[in-house]
Design a protein around this motif. Structure first.
Motif, PDB file in Angstrom:
ATOM      1  N   PHE A   1       1.642  -1.418   1.843  1.00  0.00           N
ATOM      2  CA  PHE A   1       3.044  -1.343   1.428  1.00  0.00           C
ATOM      3  C   PHE A   1       3.441   0.086   1.079  1.00  0.00           C
ATOM      4  CE2 PHE A   1       6.236  -1.410  -1.972  1.00  0.00           C
ATOM      5  CZ  PHE A   1       7.266  -2.088  -1.325  1.00  0.00           C
ATOM      6  N   LYS A   2       2.558   0.797   0.395  1.00  0.00           N
ATOM      7  CA  LYS A   2       2.867   2.165  -0.012  1.00  0.00           C
ATOM      8  C   LYS A   2       3.046   3.074   1.196  1.00  0.00           C
ATOM      9  CE  LYS A   2       1.070   5.974  -2.830  1.00  0.00           C
ATOM     10  NZ  LYS A   2      -0.052   6.424  -3.706  1.00  0.00           N
TER      11      LYS A   2
ATOM     12  N   ALA B   1       6.302   2.267   2.958  1.00  0.00           N
ATOM     13  CA  ALA B   1       7.440   2.754   2.176  1.00  0.00           C
ATOM     14  C   ALA B   1       7.655   4.246   2.409  1.00  0.00           C
ATOM     15  CB  ALA B   1       7.220   2.462   0.692  1.00  0.00           C
TER      16      ALA B   1
ATOM     17  N   PHE C   1       9.175   4.752   5.958  1.00  0.00           N
ATOM     18  CA  PHE C   1      10.592   4.397   6.008  1.00  0.00           C
ATOM     19  C   PHE C   1      11.441   5.390   5.228  1.00  0.00           C
ATOM     20  CE2 PHE C   1       9.346   0.194   7.596  1.00  0.00           C
ATOM     21  CZ  PHE C   1      10.368  -0.030   8.497  1.00  0.00           C
ATOM     22  N   LEU C   2      10.883   5.983   4.180  1.00  0.00           N
ATOM     23  CA  LEU C   2      11.617   7.007   3.433  1.00  0.00           C
ATOM     24  C   LEU C   2      11.835   8.235   4.308  1.00  0.00           C
ATOM     25  CD1 LEU C   2      12.851   8.070   0.820  1.00  0.00           C
ATOM     26  CD2 LEU C   2      10.551   8.835   0.140  1.00  0.00           C
TER      27      LEU C   2
ATOM     28  N   THR D   1       9.052   5.288  11.892  1.00  0.00           N
ATOM     29  CA  THR D   1       8.936   3.966  11.273  1.00  0.00           C
ATOM     30  C   THR D   1       8.482   2.935  12.312  1.00  0.00           C
ATOM     31  OG1 THR D   1      11.242   3.404  11.776  1.00  0.00           O
ATOM     32  CG2 THR D   1      10.813   4.530   9.690  1.00  0.00           C
TER      33      THR D   1
END
Length: 307
Positions: free
Chosen positions: A281-282, A285, A288-289, A225
């Protein structure tokens, strides 16, 4: 504290002799009330100046804080390492076949990168081994000495080598360069990090202290991340006593997701409008997942401890 007496033409000599005698006999400086105002004022100024030399004023502290953090020996050591790496890089370039060297420059924009890709495409096909050596040495050099632009080198790998080979080269070079930066920081990095990021370093040190038992999971989370910049992680890791084997493994594995995104984007280099498009953003995300999944063992162990 001794009082230095300056002779003034307006003061009688017998008064100066009596004042010097009384100052030498006394344990603390004292001035007769009968002394002329000019002598008292001048002596007071000298006392104040002497006291100010021993007082750390905010201005003096700010001046010391803004000083270059490295000592002469540390700077000489860093310069020596840089010269060794630079000499090796120059030797590699001199042994490569002739090319239009004026076209070879580190790209700073996507336009520069497209021109460089067009110029090197044929060269990479004709001399694949020598071109790969030059590419890897340049990438490692940039990563070691924190030279901006490695993201352009990752895009170039995708454009010239494809996804599989480009991903392997990017992860290998990034890990090797980060390891070199780790040892360089272990030698001279502490004053630099304390100078540039004192608050961020204290935060990082506190977070590492809380996660010593599952340090690998936390380092993988940081690598996957964009929580902390990779540059800061490379410099600060030896300062906060992160073992090298954990640093190396977390770097090798943790950089794969972001490197894959960048290398794959290099295939469509002509369609890429901005570097910011790489991490929308995708994409963030998803990163971070993945990082959150890596932190699950740490969270579960902490929960069992509190139970």
């Amino acid at each position: 504290m001794k009082v230095k007496i300056v002779r003034c033409s307006s003061v009688p000599n017998n008064f100066l002799q009596s004042l010097s005698t009384s100052a030498a006999a006394s344990s603390s400086p004292s001035i007769s009330m009968a002394a002329p105002r000019s002598l008292v004022a001048e002596t007071s100024i000298r006392l104040v100046d002497r006291d100010e030399e021993n007082v750390e004023s905010p201005t003096r502290k700010r001046f010391k804080a803004d000083k270059f953090p490295l000592s002469r020996w540390e700077f000489a050591a860093a310069l020596g390492v840089f010269l060794v790496f630079s000499t090796g890089l120059c030797c590699i370039y001199l042994t490569m076949p002739a090319a239009e060297y004026e076209m070879l420059k580190l790209p700073r924009t996507l336009a520069d990168l497209r021109l460089l890709k067009d110029h090197l495409a044929n060269y990479a096909q004709v001399y694949p081994a020598k071109f790969t050596l030059g590419y890897c040495s340049t990438y490692i050099f940039m990563q070691t000495f924190m030279i901006p632009g490695t993201i352009f080198m990752s895009l170039l790998a995708g454009a010239l080598f494809g996804v599989v080979r480009g991903l392997f080269l990017v992860v290998f070079n990034a890990t090797a360069g980060a390891s070199s930066c780790y040892f360089l920081s272990k030698m001279i990095g502490r004053p630099i990090v304390n100078w540039l990021w004192p608050e961020k370093l204290r935060y990082f040190q506190a977070e590492i202290a809380k996660r010593r038992d599952k340090l690998l999971n936390y380092m993988l989370f940081l690598r996957v991340t964009p929580t902390l910049p990779n540059l800061f992680i490379n410099l600060a890791s030896p300062i906060v006593d992160i073992p090298f084997h954990i640093f190396f493994l977390a770097t090798l594995v943790g950089l794969i997701p972001a490197a894959y995104i960048t290398v794959r984007a290099g295939l469509a280099l002509g369609e890429l409008k901005s570097i910011k498009d790489l991490y929308d953003f995708k994409t963030l995300a998803v990163l971070f997942l993945i990082g959150s999944i890596l932190l699950i063992p740490t969270v579960l162990k902490r929960k069992r401890i509190y139970e």
